[in-house]
Design a protein around this motif. Structure first.
Motif, short mmCIF file in Angstrom:
data_model
loop_
_atom_site.label_atom_id
_atom_site.label_comp_id
_atom_site.label_asym_id
_atom_site.label_seq_id
_atom_site.Cartn_x
_atom_site.Cartn_y
_atom_site.Cartn_z
N GLU A 112 0.42 -39.07 61.06
CA GLU A 112 1.69 -38.85 60.96
C GLU A 112 2.26 -38.48 59.64
N LEU A 113 1.77 -38.76 58.54
CA LEU A 113 2.08 -38.85 57.27
C LEU A 113 2.26 -37.37 56.76
N THR B 127 3.49 -34.83 58.94
CA THR B 127 5.05 -34.46 59.40
C THR B 127 6.15 -35.32 58.61
N ASP B 128 5.70 -36.64 58.24
CA ASP B 128 6.78 -37.32 57.51
C ASP B 128 6.97 -36.78 55.83
N ASN B 129 5.72 -36.32 55.35
CA ASN B 129 5.84 -35.68 54.02
C ASN B 129 6.03 -34.32 53.64
N ILE B 130 5.62 -33.46 54.73
CA ILE B 130 5.81 -32.06 54.15
C ILE B 130 6.97 -31.78 54.62
N PHE C 1 -0.37 -39.27 49.42
CA PHE C 1 0.87 -39.84 50.10
C PHE C 1 1.32 -41.24 49.61
#
Length: 138
Positions: A103-104, A106-109, A42
């Motif tokens: 949370e990375l 749900t923020d990036n996929i 990420f």
């Protein structure tokens, strides 16, 4: 790096051409994909492990299962040359796992998160596809 497998069942609605199915077809399409990404995929800035805001993100593992329904046509262009055009519509279910991502995920996929925890998340996403291919008929 990873692995991607696709399988389909085709029902041809036209007569066989010399024992080979050609023409219009339809049927289900199933796919499975496994991908492994590097650590810190990420792109978090490097931090000192002793820092209070330090976050270590391990490798990202993603499993995807897809189910679609396809329609299309396969036709001879010459004695040995064939062409195929098909479209499919369905959905994908993704499971992502990465230690410390939080949370990375749900923020990036891409996709709608059905459930998310500290190290994993499950997503659903539509899967429209358009395929054009040229091949050789024996």
């Amino acid at each position: 790096m990873g692995l991607h497998v696709r399988m389909s069942q085709r029902y041809y609605t036209t007569k066989k051409h010399r024992g080979t199915p050609f023409g219009f077809f339809h049927g289900p399409l199933f796919g499975y994909r496994f991908m492994v990404f590097e650590e810190n995929v990420f792109g978090l800035p490097e931090q000192n492990p002793n820092d209070a805001d330090y976050q270590f993100v391990g490798r990202l593992y993603q499993n995807t299962v897809e189910l679609n329904y396809q329609v299309g046509g396969q036709f001879k262009l010459g004695r040995h040359l064939t062409a195929e055009l098909s479209a499919a519509l369905g959905g994908r279910l993704k499971y992502a796992l990465s230690k410390g991502a939080g949370e990375l995920l749900t923020d990036n996929i891409i996709g709608h998160a059905l459930t998310a925890e500290d190290n994993s998340a499950i997503f659903v996403v539509p899967s429209p596809q358009l395929n054009f291919s040229i091949g050789y008929s024996f």
